[in-house]
Scaffold this motif. Structure first.
Motif, PDB file in Angstrom:
ATOM      1  N   ILE A   1     -72.449  32.066  44.543  1.00  0.00           N
ATOM      2  CA  ILE A   1     -71.262  32.104  43.679  1.00  0.00           C
ATOM      3  C   ILE A   1     -70.020  31.728  44.479  1.00  0.00           C
ATOM      4  CG2 ILE A   1     -69.751  33.618  42.327  1.00  0.00           C
ATOM      5  CD1 ILE A   1     -72.197  35.197  41.498  1.00  0.00           C
ATOM      6  N   MET A   2     -69.893  32.267  45.682  1.00  0.00           N
ATOM      7  CA  MET A   2     -68.728  31.960  46.509  1.00  0.00           C
ATOM      8  C   MET A   2     -68.737  30.510  46.983  1.00  0.00           C
ATOM      9  SD  MET A   2     -67.379  34.749  46.006  1.00  0.00           S
ATOM     10  CE  MET A   2     -65.901  35.018  46.962  1.00  0.00           C
ATOM     11  N   ARG A   3     -69.933  29.965  47.189  1.00  0.00           N
ATOM     12  CA  ARG A   3     -70.024  28.534  47.513  1.00  0.00           C
ATOM     13  C   ARG A   3     -69.531  27.692  46.330  1.00  0.00           C
ATOM     14  NH1 ARG A   3     -69.910  25.442  50.919  1.00  0.00           N
ATOM     15  NH2 ARG A   3     -71.782  24.164  50.713  1.00  0.00           N
ATOM     16  N   SER A   4     -69.891  28.130  45.128  1.00  0.00           N
ATOM     17  CA  SER A   4     -69.436  27.409  43.920  1.00  0.00           C
ATOM     18  C   SER A   4     -67.917  27.487  43.772  1.00  0.00           C
ATOM     19  CB  SER A   4     -70.097  28.001  42.669  1.00  0.00           C
ATOM     20  OG  SER A   4     -71.504  27.905  42.754  1.00  0.00           O
ATOM     21  N   ALA A   5     -67.332  28.548  44.332  1.00  0.00           N
ATOM     22  CA  ALA A   5     -65.877  28.697  44.266  1.00  0.00           C
ATOM     23  C   ALA A   5     -65.167  27.851  45.318  1.00  0.00           C
ATOM     24  CB  ALA A   5     -65.497  30.163  44.442  1.00  0.00           C
ATOM     25  N   GLY A   6     -65.940  27.201  46.200  1.00  0.00           N
ATOM     26  CA  GLY A   6     -65.351  26.321  47.198  1.00  0.00           C
ATOM     27  C   GLY A   6     -65.240  26.910  48.588  1.00  0.00           C
ATOM     28  N   TYR A   7     -65.772  28.105  48.792  1.00  0.00           N
ATOM     29  CA  TYR A   7     -65.753  28.693  50.134  1.00  0.00           C
ATOM     30  C   TYR A   7     -66.870  28.091  50.981  1.00  0.00           C
ATOM     31  CZ  TYR A   7     -62.798  32.185  47.839  1.00  0.00           C
ATOM     32  OH  TYR A   7     -61.796  32.811  47.134  1.00  0.00           O
ATOM     33  N   SER A   8     -66.692  28.096  52.300  1.00  0.00           N
ATOM     34  CA  SER A   8     -67.700  27.538  53.198  1.00  0.00           C
ATOM     35  C   SER A   8     -68.950  28.416  53.187  1.00  0.00           C
ATOM     36  CB  SER A   8     -67.160  27.447  54.626  1.00  0.00           C
ATOM     37  OG  SER A   8     -66.950  28.743  55.164  1.00  0.00           O
ATOM     38  N   LEU A   9     -70.080  27.852  53.636  1.00  0.00           N
ATOM     39  CA  LEU A   9     -71.329  28.602  53.667  1.00  0.00           C
ATOM     40  C   LEU A   9     -71.216  29.802  54.604  1.00  0.00           C
ATOM     41  CD1 LEU A   9     -74.299  28.963  52.928  1.00  0.00           C
ATOM     42  CD2 LEU A   9     -74.884  27.366  54.784  1.00  0.00           C
ATOM     43  N   THR A  10     -70.584  29.596  55.761  1.00  0.00           N
ATOM     44  CA  THR A  10     -70.425  30.703  56.712  1.00  0.00           C
ATOM     45  C   THR A  10     -69.616  31.833  56.109  1.00  0.00           C
ATOM     46  OG1 THR A  10     -70.540  29.167  58.576  1.00  0.00           O
ATOM     47  CG2 THR A  10     -69.580  31.348  58.992  1.00  0.00           C
ATOM     48  N   LYS A  11     -68.528  31.479  55.437  1.00  0.00           N
ATOM     49  CA  LYS A  11     -67.693  32.507  54.829  1.00  0.00           C
ATOM     50  C   LYS A  11     -68.427  33.187  53.677  1.00  0.00           C
ATOM     51  CE  LYS A  11     -63.294  32.067  54.588  1.00  0.00           C
ATOM     52  NZ  LYS A  11     -61.894  31.642  54.280  1.00  0.00           N
ATOM     53  N   ALA A  12     -69.174  32.416  52.892  1.00  0.00           N
ATOM     54  CA  ALA A  12     -69.910  32.987  51.767  1.00  0.00           C
ATOM     55  C   ALA A  12     -70.935  34.010  52.234  1.00  0.00           C
ATOM     56  CB  ALA A  12     -70.595  31.877  50.968  1.00  0.00           C
ATOM     57  N   LEU A  13     -71.643  33.703  53.329  1.00  0.00           N
ATOM     58  CA  LEU A  13     -72.633  34.635  53.871  1.00  0.00           C
ATOM     59  C   LEU A  13     -71.960  35.866  54.470  1.00  0.00           C
ATOM     60  CD1 LEU A  13     -75.103  32.125  55.560  1.00  0.00           C
ATOM     61  CD2 LEU A  13     -75.495  33.448  53.481  1.00  0.00           C
ATOM     62  N   SER A  14     -70.824  35.668  55.127  1.00  0.00           N
ATOM     63  CA  SER A  14     -70.120  36.809  55.729  1.00  0.00           C
ATOM     64  C   SER A  14     -69.594  37.753  54.654  1.00  0.00           C
ATOM     65  CB  SER A  14     -68.967  36.320  56.602  1.00  0.00           C
ATOM     66  OG  SER A  14     -67.931  35.737  55.819  1.00  0.00           O
ATOM     67  N   LEU A  15     -69.253  37.223  53.492  1.00  0.00           N
ATOM     68  CA  LEU A  15     -68.747  38.063  52.418  1.00  0.00           C
ATOM     69  C   LEU A  15     -69.817  39.027  51.905  1.00  0.00           C
ATOM     70  CD1 LEU A  15     -66.571  35.503  50.412  1.00  0.00           C
ATOM     71  CD2 LEU A  15     -65.790  37.336  51.932  1.00  0.00           C
ATOM     72  N   LEU A  16     -71.079  38.606  51.914  1.00  0.00           N
ATOM     73  CA  LEU A  16     -72.163  39.494  51.499  1.00  0.00           C
ATOM     74  C   LEU A  16     -72.294  40.663  52.472  1.00  0.00           C
ATOM     75  CD1 LEU A  16     -74.488  40.143  49.598  1.00  0.00           C
ATOM     76  CD2 LEU A  16     -75.953  38.659  50.979  1.00  0.00           C
ATOM     77  N   LEU A  17     -72.165  40.375  53.759  1.00  0.00           N
ATOM     78  CA  LEU A  17     -72.227  41.433  54.766  1.00  0.00           C
ATOM     79  C   LEU A  17     -71.053  42.385  54.612  1.00  0.00           C
ATOM     80  CD1 LEU A  17     -73.688  42.552  57.257  1.00  0.00           C
ATOM     81  CD2 LEU A  17     -72.267  41.035  58.655  1.00  0.00           C
ATOM     82  N   ILE A  18     -69.867  41.850  54.342  1.00  0.00           N
ATOM     83  CA  ILE A  18     -68.673  42.683  54.165  1.00  0.00           C
ATOM     84  C   ILE A  18     -68.820  43.568  52.934  1.00  0.00           C
ATOM     85  CG2 ILE A  18     -66.212  42.595  53.581  1.00  0.00           C
ATOM     86  CD1 ILE A  18     -66.026  40.091  55.353  1.00  0.00           C
ATOM     87  N   MET A  19     -69.396  43.022  51.867  1.00  0.00           N
ATOM     88  CA  MET A  19     -69.569  43.807  50.643  1.00  0.00           C
ATOM     89  C   MET A  19     -70.537  44.964  50.877  1.00  0.00           C
ATOM     90  SD  MET A  19     -70.446  42.533  46.745  1.00  0.00           S
ATOM     91  CE  MET A  19     -68.789  41.870  46.469  1.00  0.00           C
TER      92      MET A  19
END
Length: 478
Positions: A305-323
């Motif tokens: 979903i975050m990739r679809s929003a235009g965030y990078s793959l690294t940032k998208a994966l890090s957001l799951l860890l943060i959540m």
């Protein structure tokens, strides 16, 4: 040695024993956190290596059957632990999960691989509701919500730990399942030796063997009047097996009409008790369905979903860890708030805040600090709200059907665990994952809020005696 020295020694021993019970329950819940990410973590490797010739449909089948097994295990395990005891049920659950998880890499065909995951799920499904039941029944009256939510932090710690382990061992994917199974086997003797038996029925069987005439003079089964002469230990007191306080507690437990009534409740009366909680059960099922839909839907699809929003793959994966890090903080905070402000109002507030922050994530945020903060707080509320649902169910129902009620809530919730990734996947395939995925999740959180709002805030009657900590079981230290 003075009397004070004996009391201080008993208190220290009780505290150590309580801490061990808490740790063992926490570790059994961590096994489910492992299972949450284990198969998903190895799917890319299985696909690239064409293991057993598996295609996308085969992988979907195995993943779905795993969740089905967990759901069936949770729903069926509840009545069994109420009937035969918490310790026996938890021991068997961990044993089944461990053995069949180790067998996963050795399955020679896709159907057998799916079958091993299904059976492993059957064992795993009963672990969390049983551990929560034990912690509820062996904790202080003013710390029950904290005991539940603190135990559930193991779920997310297990998920994060397994994610990190998978990064280390991939492409040797078989080590993921071998580690999980071996960890369960190592835990097994501690489950059997350290966990107290908190089931009223099982405790009654043990007491009946020691005192055959103990129940002869008591009233009809199902009576819930507390005996005025009962001398159950006050919440917060610690006792150890063999100590004077424990001996006194055993005598009072054996002589308590309400404990005996709870223990001797026959099957028809257990069903009657469940029917008397119809509203609680139905609303808890809906809340659990929605809560686990959010947990599994976000854990599966948040990066995409975050990739679809235009965030990078690294940032998208890090957001799951943060959540997931937010989830651990939310569970620790939620239990404290619920014990002080009430479990139901706290659960309502948690789901309502979840809806607000999920809707907020539909807005693209270019500031990394703000984005990470919002995702963390979203995880704090979303991933911990389900733990409060379990705490509320445990608070509202009698001990003799508590395992059944928690198992049913967990089992029905597993349907949400299946529906969540499926619905989000459909949105993703249609290019609607962002922002509509967050709109759907926010709507689900609103429905969960309404479901909890319809639940009672307190039990119908007080259960001070039957809900007292188990004989010989020190209060949990959360």
């Amino acid at each position: 040695m003075t009397t004070n020295d004996i009391r201080r020694g008993s208190a220290r021993a009780g505290a150590r024993s309580a801490g061990l019970v808490s740790l063992v329950c926490w570790l059994t819940v961590a096994l489910e956190g492992f299972d949450l990410v284990a198969f998903g973590a190895v799917i890319p490797t299985l696909t690239e290596t064409h293991h057993l010739g598996m295609n996308g449909d085969d992988l979907t089948l195995v993943a779905t059957l795993s969740l089905v097994g967990v759901g069936i295990g949770a729903g069926a395990g509840g009545p069994l632990i109420d009937r035969f005891g918490r310790r026996v049920g938890l021991t068997l659950s961990v044993a089944i999960f461990s053995v069949f998880t180790i067998l996963v890499p050795f399955a020679p065909t896709v159907p057998l691989l799916a079958a091993t995951r299904l059976v492993a799920g059957l064992g795993l499904g009963s672990c969390m509701p049983t551990a929560i039941t034990i912690m509820t029944e062996s904790s202080r009256a003013d710390r029950k919500a904290t005991a539940t939510t603190s135990t559930m932090t193991g779920y997310h710690v297990g998920a994060v730990a397994m994610s990190l382990f998978a990064l280390l061992v991939i492409p040797h994917w078989h080590l993921v399942f071998i580690l999980g199974g071996v960890a369960g086997l190592v835990l097994l003797p501690f489950v059997w030796t350290c966990i107290p038996e908190t089931s009223p029925l099982a405790r009654h069987g043990e007491a009946g063997a020691m005192h055959p005439t103990a129940t002869a003079s008591f009233g009809a089964p199902g009576s819930r009047e507390a005996s005025g002469s009962s001398s159950a230990s006050a919440p917060g007191s610690a006792s150890t097996p063999g100590s004077a306080s424990t001996t006194s507690a055993m005598s009072s437990e054996s002589a308590s009409p309400s404990v005996t009534a709870a223990a001797a409740t026959p099957r028809p009366q257990m069903l009657a008790l469940l029917r008397s909680h119809r509203r609680t059960l139905l609303c808890s099922w809906l809340a659990s369905f929605m809560g686990l839909l959010l947990v599994y839907g976000l854990n599966t699809w948040l990066p995409q979903i975050m990739r679809s929003a235009g965030y990078s793959l690294t940032k998208a994966l890090s957001l799951l860890l943060i959540m997931n890090a937010g989830a651990i903080a939310g569970l620790a905070l939620g239990g404290v708030v619920a014990d002080r402000r009430g479990i139901r109002p706290s659960t309502i507030a948690w789901f309502a805040a979840s809806a607000a922050f999920l809707a907020l994530l539909s807005v693209r945020m270019d500031d990394a600090v703000v984005l990470h903060a919002v995702v963390f707080v979203t995880g704090l509320f979303v991933f911990s709200a389900q733990g409060l649902v379990y705490a509320l169910v445990a608070h509202l129902v009698e001990p003799q059907v508590r395992g059944t009620a928690l198992g049913l809530a967990s089992g029905v919730g597993r349907l949400g665990a299946i529906v969540g990734p499926a619905v989000t996947g459909m949105l993703a395939t249609r290019g609607l994952a962002y922002p509509w995925g967050f709109y759907v999740f926010a709507g689900v959180a609103v429905l969960a809020t309404l479901a909890v709002a319809l639940m009672p805030a307190h039990p119908a009657q007080r259960r001070d005696v039957v809900d007292a900590p188990a004989v010989g079981a020190p209060h949990a230290t959360f």
